[in-house]
Scaffold this motif. Structure first.
Motif, PDB file in Angstrom:
ATOM      1  N   ASP A 674       9.455 134.490  75.378  1.00 50.01           N
ATOM      2  CA  ASP A 674       9.197 135.896  75.059  1.00 50.01           C
ATOM      3  C   ASP A 674      10.263 136.789  75.679  1.00 50.01           C
ATOM      4  OD1 ASP A 674       6.910 135.196  73.675  1.00 50.01           O
ATOM      5  OD2 ASP A 674       5.626 135.375  75.442  1.00 50.01           O
ATOM      6  N   ILE A 675      10.673 136.482  76.904  1.00 49.65           N
ATOM      7  CA  ILE A 675      11.710 137.277  77.566  1.00 49.65           C
ATOM      8  C   ILE A 675      13.026 137.172  76.794  1.00 49.65           C
ATOM      9  CG2 ILE A 675      13.017 137.593  79.688  1.00 49.65           C
ATOM     10  CD1 ILE A 675      10.113 138.375  79.960  1.00 49.65           C
ATOM     11  N   MET A 676      13.375 135.979  76.363  1.00 50.57           N
ATOM     12  CA  MET A 676      14.595 135.801  75.581  1.00 50.57           C
ATOM     13  C   MET A 676      14.509 136.564  74.263  1.00 50.57           C
ATOM     14  SD  MET A 676      15.448 131.743  76.174  1.00 50.57           S
ATOM     15  CE  MET A 676      16.921 131.881  75.171  1.00 50.57           C
ATOM     16  N   MET A 677      13.332 136.550  73.628  1.00 50.96           N
ATOM     17  CA  MET A 677      13.145 137.283  72.382  1.00 50.96           C
ATOM     18  C   MET A 677      13.278 138.779  72.598  1.00 50.96           C
ATOM     19  SD  MET A 677      12.542 136.721  69.183  1.00 50.96           S
ATOM     20  CE  MET A 677      11.936 137.563  67.701  1.00 50.96           C
ATOM     21  N   LEU A 678      12.792 139.271  73.731  1.00 48.31           N
ATOM     22  CA  LEU A 678      12.884 140.692  74.041  1.00 48.31           C
ATOM     23  C   LEU A 678      14.339 141.134  74.133  1.00 48.31           C
ATOM     24  CD1 LEU A 678      11.691 143.429  75.015  1.00 48.31           C
ATOM     25  CD2 LEU A 678      11.754 142.477  77.347  1.00 48.31           C
ATOM     26  N   VAL A 679      15.142 140.417  74.895  1.00 45.82           N
ATOM     27  CA  VAL A 679      16.542 140.783  75.057  1.00 45.82           C
ATOM     28  C   VAL A 679      17.297 140.621  73.740  1.00 45.82           C
ATOM     29  CG1 VAL A 679      18.661 140.276  76.327  1.00 45.82           C
ATOM     30  CG2 VAL A 679      16.458 140.151  77.493  1.00 45.82           C
ATOM     31  N   SER A 680      16.973 139.595  72.971  1.00 44.47           N
ATOM     32  CA  SER A 680      17.631 139.383  71.688  1.00 44.47           C
ATOM     33  C   SER A 680      17.305 140.504  70.713  1.00 44.47           C
ATOM     34  CB  SER A 680      17.199 138.038  71.101  1.00 44.47           C
ATOM     35  OG  SER A 680      17.777 137.823  69.844  1.00 44.47           O
ATOM     36  N   GLU A 681      16.048 140.950  70.702  1.00 42.36           N
ATOM     37  CA  GLU A 681      15.657 142.056  69.824  1.00 42.36           C
ATOM     38  C   GLU A 681      16.365 143.344  70.219  1.00 42.36           C
ATOM     39  OE1 GLU A 681      13.647 144.214  66.846  1.00 42.36           O
ATOM     40  OE2 GLU A 681      13.942 142.062  67.153  1.00 42.36           O
ATOM     41  N   ALA A 682      16.467 143.607  71.522  1.00 33.72           N
ATOM     42  CA  ALA A 682      17.172 144.811  71.973  1.00 33.72           C
ATOM     43  C   ALA A 682      18.649 144.755  71.603  1.00 33.72           C
ATOM     44  CB  ALA A 682      17.005 144.961  73.481  1.00 33.72           C
ATOM     45  N   ALA A 683      19.262 143.608  71.742  1.00 32.82           N
ATOM     46  CA  ALA A 683      20.668 143.470  71.377  1.00 32.82           C
ATOM     47  C   ALA A 683      20.870 143.664  69.879  1.00 32.82           C
ATOM     48  CB  ALA A 683      21.183 142.100  71.810  1.00 32.82           C
ATOM     49  N   SER A 684      19.913 143.186  69.063  1.00 28.28           N
ATOM     50  CA  SER A 684      20.020 143.360  67.613  1.00 28.28           C
ATOM     51  C   SER A 684      19.911 144.835  67.232  1.00 28.28           C
ATOM     52  CB  SER A 684      18.916 142.558  66.908  1.00 28.28           C
ATOM     53  OG  SER A 684      19.038 141.184  67.187  1.00 28.28           O
ATOM     54  N   ARG A 685      19.013 145.581  67.868  1.00 27.33           N
ATOM     55  CA  ARG A 685      18.885 147.015  67.589  1.00 27.33           C
ATOM     56  C   ARG A 685      20.180 147.751  67.906  1.00 27.33           C
ATOM     57  NH1 ARG A 685      13.374 149.069  67.556  1.00 27.33           N
ATOM     58  NH2 ARG A 685      11.892 147.319  67.641  1.00 27.33           N
ATOM     59  N   ALA A 686      20.810 147.384  69.043  1.00 23.51           N
ATOM     60  CA  ALA A 686      22.064 148.044  69.398  1.00 23.51           C
ATOM     61  C   ALA A 686      23.189 147.657  68.448  1.00 23.51           C
ATOM     62  CB  ALA A 686      22.443 147.685  70.834  1.00 23.51           C
ATOM     63  N   ALA A 687      23.195 146.405  68.008  1.00 25.40           N
ATOM     64  CA  ALA A 687      24.260 145.963  67.104  1.00 25.40           C
ATOM     65  C   ALA A 687      24.167 146.652  65.757  1.00 25.40           C
ATOM     66  CB  ALA A 687      24.186 144.445  66.930  1.00 25.40           C
ATOM     67  N   LEU A 688      22.937 146.944  65.281  1.00 24.30           N
ATOM     68  CA  LEU A 688      22.787 147.636  63.996  1.00 24.30           C
ATOM     69  C   LEU A 688      23.380 149.037  64.041  1.00 24.30           C
ATOM     70  CD1 LEU A 688      19.142 146.571  62.984  1.00 24.30           C
ATOM     71  CD2 LEU A 688      21.290 145.856  61.929  1.00 24.30           C
ATOM     72  N   GLU A 689      23.367 149.666  65.191  1.00 21.86           N
ATOM     73  CA  GLU A 689      23.924 151.010  65.349  1.00 21.86           C
ATOM     74  C   GLU A 689      25.340 150.980  65.914  1.00 21.86           C
ATOM     75  OE1 GLU A 689      21.256 153.373  67.627  1.00 21.86           O
ATOM     76  OE2 GLU A 689      19.494 152.881  66.401  1.00 21.86           O
ATOM     77  N   ASP A 690      25.904 149.762  66.012  1.00 23.43           N
ATOM     78  CA  ASP A 690      27.290 149.584  66.448  1.00 23.43           C
ATOM     79  C   ASP A 690      27.558 150.239  67.797  1.00 23.43           C
ATOM     80  OD1 ASP A 690      29.817 148.606  66.317  1.00 23.43           O
ATOM     81  OD2 ASP A 690      30.624 150.242  65.082  1.00 23.43           O
ATOM     82  N   ARG A 691      26.741 149.899  68.771  1.00 20.61           N
ATOM     83  CA  ARG A 691      26.915 150.406  70.128  1.00 20.61           C
ATOM     84  C   ARG A 691      26.475 149.345  71.120  1.00 20.61           C
ATOM     85  NH1 ARG A 691      21.887 151.568  71.921  1.00 20.61           N
ATOM     86  NH2 ARG A 691      20.271 151.948  70.346  1.00 20.61           N
ATOM     87  N   ALA A 692      26.754 149.605  72.395  1.00 27.79           N
ATOM     88  CA  ALA A 692      26.369 148.671  73.449  1.00 27.79           C
ATOM     89  C   ALA A 692      24.872 148.775  73.726  1.00 27.79           C
ATOM     90  CB  ALA A 692      27.163 148.958  74.724  1.00 27.79           C
ATOM     91  N   MET A 693      24.289 147.654  74.147  1.00 30.15           N
ATOM     92  CA  MET A 693      22.863 147.626  74.452  1.00 30.15           C
ATOM     93  C   MET A 693      22.588 148.435  75.711  1.00 30.15           C
ATOM     94  SD  MET A 693      20.377 144.282  74.974  1.00 30.15           S
ATOM     95  CE  MET A 693      21.030 143.918  76.602  1.00 30.15           C
ATOM     96  N   SER A 694      21.437 149.147  75.719  1.00 31.54           N
ATOM     97  CA  SER A 694      21.054 149.961  76.868  1.00 31.54           C
ATOM     98  C   SER A 694      19.643 149.603  77.315  1.00 31.54           C
ATOM     99  CB  SER A 694      21.119 151.452  76.511  1.00 31.54           C
ATOM    100  OG  SER A 694      20.175 151.760  75.496  1.00 31.54           O
ATOM    101  N   PHE A 695      19.224 150.198  78.421  1.00 36.16           N
ATOM    102  CA  PHE A 695      17.875 149.954  78.932  1.00 36.16           C
ATOM    103  C   PHE A 695      16.830 150.485  77.964  1.00 36.16           C
ATOM    104  CE2 PHE A 695      14.185 151.491  81.361  1.00 36.16           C
ATOM    105  CZ  PHE A 695      13.748 150.297  81.902  1.00 36.16           C
ATOM    106  N   ASP A 696      17.142 151.582  77.276  1.00 32.40           N
ATOM    107  CA  ASP A 696      16.188 152.140  76.314  1.00 32.40           C
ATOM    108  C   ASP A 696      15.908 151.172  75.173  1.00 32.40           C
ATOM    109  OD1 ASP A 696      16.041 154.441  77.812  1.00 32.40           O
ATOM    110  OD2 ASP A 696      17.640 155.457  76.693  1.00 32.40           O
TER     111      ASP A 696
END
Length: 708
Positions: A674-696
């Motif tokens: 679940d933790i790996m899925m959380l970080v992967s989902e956050a990274a995917s959201r940032a990649a869709l907007e073409d920016r670096a991943m953040s805490f938000d």
């Protein structure tokens, strides 16, 4: 009695020991015997064995023994067998040859030609008509095989005044007779074969005087590529007897009765030219088990061969050698004393044998000094490799070197002009080859591999240390276990009996059980075989049990190895005797028998993984099988924080400790997956907007993972 320079000294022929510095055209004699005939290092001697004579440069060894160690090029010239008497005679000063003609196997450049002449001159190689010399002109003892042609057959040496003619290249110069010097890591097998084959062929009356019947058949069996056929060929060449080598498929005829006629003709020819050795490769083709739906032609061929082998009891000077990698397919009537006296298993070589085999396959490769030292390291990293795999590894290292040299010089045309120290195989070439070459016994074993390192498993310090220690002890060799016990054999044996059991990893789904085992295999540096219950079951009767046995058999052949029984609750469910379906019971029985065999053989570490251990048959979980039970729990708050920080760092996000602690508190009860899925989902959201991943992004991804 004082022996002077003109006297001959009879010694017994022997091969140089592994790693010996005796050159291919040199002879090594003990210091005491050199002094007896007044010779010194580098002098020339004449070697006599019956009607065969050869000349060589002498080297000395420290052991005072009546053995003359011959280089591998001298064996076919003298037609000598190990232990056979060889006469060593000093020849005095050799004259300088007026002229010589050299025939190389390929066209030589001017620089290569000059270096060849310098090597022949500096080594003092005896030159005589028809002599084939392996000139070591490359680093690492590599060189080329050339033929020397002179007007006079007497030995001479090359000097500055010798006129040398470079003859047209002839590929046949490099062709060699396979001898036991080309077989590595099989000393015990070769020694046993000489007892079973050499004496009955060359000294049959010795058995008759003892009142016993000499053996008539030897069967070599083992995985493909372990050297069964090579041993047969080398033994036939060494013994110097008439040899009939053929594959079993060559004996099978296309019309009725032709196969039986071919067998009778083969044995009649062998008997007419005794002593002779008959070698049949892939013997299972011609000796098919007659009880397993064999055709009538197969039954007749097997019966004819049985009759012919029984007839060998009345004659001397003929032995049948056969090879197979499917010994279970051979009719049991062949596998009894009186027909095949001995069944010799030729398995994958151990570490010392692998180093010897690699030395044989790389002896003519230009190796740097570092690459020569790396041979022992490579041998330790190739567990489960057969002789054929090691040959492929050496070839792949050479190809890696060729690509490296060509890429650095814009093509093979420029790289082809490289000579001397520039043309060499380096340790990095072997490392690159190891990444692509894997044991052939595992090629048809479907394994799911994860590229995860031991250090990437966050937390679980005590569990990791326990697993690593258990795996190390289970997969180490007997010699390594003895060294760890300080040379105490009893202590080593006691330690061996204490690790002959596997481990069950149990815990919630997603806690990292499978990933932990994958990382452990990489940490131990052993072969990895994954067996999943869902992929074992087959619709055909008996195929599921055979699949289990085959996978464990391959893991044993590739030892040291680690076997992962993933989802073992599906592979070994609790047996219920009142059900009409018995497939589960047969599979569990096959699994239990395979576990006992593979654990008793050693160097195989078996790990089962399940999130429902209560569904596993208790016979699998008892002591001696998967008797060690270790729990892999869901991560606690500290481990969740470490996981979040480590995974976020791989995506370029460095989080503050307070923010990590906040996320860890909000993910209570989550698994590592679940933790790996959380970080992967956050990274995917940032990649869709073409920016670096953040805490938000991590905070916004929390509800999505929670709903899952």
């Amino acid at each position: 009695m004082v022996i002077n320079n003109t006297d001959a000294l009879p010694l017994k022929a022997s091969r140089p020991a592994a790693g010996s510095k005796v050159g291919p055209s040199e002879v090594s004699v003990s210091v005491a015997h050199l002094q007896a005939i007044g010779l010194a290092e580098g002098d020339a001697v004449a070697l006599h064995n019956g009607d065969h004579t050869a000349w060589a440069v002498v080297r000395s060894h420290d052991h005072d023994e009546t053995l003359v160690r011959l280089g591998r090029m001298l064996w076919p010239q003298l037609a000598v067998r190990p232990g056979e008497p060889v006469t060593v005679e000093a020849v005095g000063e050799r004259p300088t040859a007026d002229s010589a003609r050299i025939t190389p196997p390929y066209n030589l450049t001017f620089n290569l030609h000059q270096r060849l002449l310098e090597r022949l001159r500096d080594d003092g190689t005896p030159l005589y008509a028809g002599n084939r010399v392996l000139a070591e002109i490359y680093p690492g003892g590599a060189g080329m095989l050339v033929r020397i042609d002179l007007a006079s057959p007497s030995p001479s040496k090359m000097g500055d005044s010798t006129e040398v003619e470079l003859h047209r290249a002839d590929v046949s110069v490099s062709e060699r007779l396979i001898t036991l010097a080309d077989v590595g890591g099989c000393d015990q097998i070769v020694r046993r074969l000489r007892e079973l084959v050499e004496l009955p062929l060359l000294r049959p009356a010795f058995y008759r005087r003892l009142g016993v019947r000499p053996p008539k058949g030897v069967l070599l069996h083992g995985p493909p590529g372990t050297g069964k056929t090579l041993i047969c060929k080398a033994l036939a060449n060494e013994l110097g007897v008439t040899a009939y080598r053929m594959s079993a498929t060559e004996l099978v005829g296309s019309v009725q009765g032709e196969t039986e006629a071919n067998l009778r003709l083969l044995f009649s020819r062998a008997l007419a030219h005794a002593p002779s050795l008959v070698m049949i490769d892939e013997f299972d083709v011609i000796a098919t088990n007659r009880e397993r739906l064999a055709s009538q032609s197969d039954v007749r061929a097997a019966s004819q061969l049985l009759t012919l082998m029984d007839g060998l009891e009345e004659v001397d000077g003929l032995i049948l050698m056969a090879t197979t990698n499917r010994i279970q397919a051979i009719d049991p009537a062949f596998r009894r004393p009186g027909r095949f006296e001995e069944e010799i298993f030729v398995g994958p070589p151990h570490q010392e044998a692998r180093a010897e085999i690699l030395s044989i396959h790389t002896r003519e490769m230009p190796l740097t000094a570092e690459a020569q030292d790396a041979i022992a390291t490579v041998a330790g990293e190739t567990g489960g490799f057969t002789g054929a795999d090691l040959m492929h590894l050496a070839r792949s290292a050479g190809l890696e070197a060729a690509d490296r040299l060509a890429s650095g010089r814009d093509g093979f045309e420029l790289a082809d002009s490289l000579e001397g120290s520039d043309l060499a195989v380096e340790p990095g070439d072997f490392e690159a080859a190891l990444r692509t070459v894997r044991p052939s016994v595992l090629r048809d074993v479907v394994t799911r591999t994860e590229r995860i390192g031991w250090d990437q498993i966050v937390g679980l310090g005590e569990l990791k240390a326990r697993l690593r220690e258990l795996g190390r002890r289970a997969t180490q060799t007997d010699s390594a276990r003895s060294e760890a016990a300080g040379g105490d054999t009893a202590t080593a044996a006691a330690g061996a009996t204490g690790v002959e059991q596997g481990v069950l990893l149990h815990g919630p789904a997603g806690s990292g059980k499978s990933a932990l085992v994958h990382a452990l295999a990489a940490e131990l540096g052993v072969n990895f075989v994954a067996i999943e219950g869902s992929k074992v079951y087959n619709q055909w009767l008996g195929e599921s049990e055979e699949a289990v046995r085959a996978l464990f058999r391959r893991a044993a052949e590739a030892r040291p190895s680690l076997v992962l029984l993933d989802h073992i609750d599906a592979l070994a469910p609790v047996r219920a005797g009142d059900t009409g379906e018995r497939t589960d019971e047969r599979v569990v029985s096959a699994l239990l028998a395979s576990l006992d065999d593979v654990l008793a053989g050693g160097q195989v570490f078996v790990v089962g993984a399940s999130n429902r251990p209560e569904l596993i048959d208790e016979a699998v979980l008892r002591s001696g099988r998967l008797g060690m039970h270790l729990e892999v729990p869901n991560p606690d708050t500290a481990r969740r924080a470490a996981l979040i920080a480590a995974l976020a760092d791989t995506h370029g996000l460095e989080l503050d400790a307070d923010l990590v602690a906040e996320l860890a508190e909000g993910t209570a009860g989550w698994s590592a997956a679940d933790i790996m899925m959380l970080v992967s989902e956050a990274a995917s959201r940032a990649a869709l907007e073409d920016r670096a991943m953040s805490f938000d992004d991590l905070v916004e991804a929390l509800p999505a993972i929670t709903r899952l």
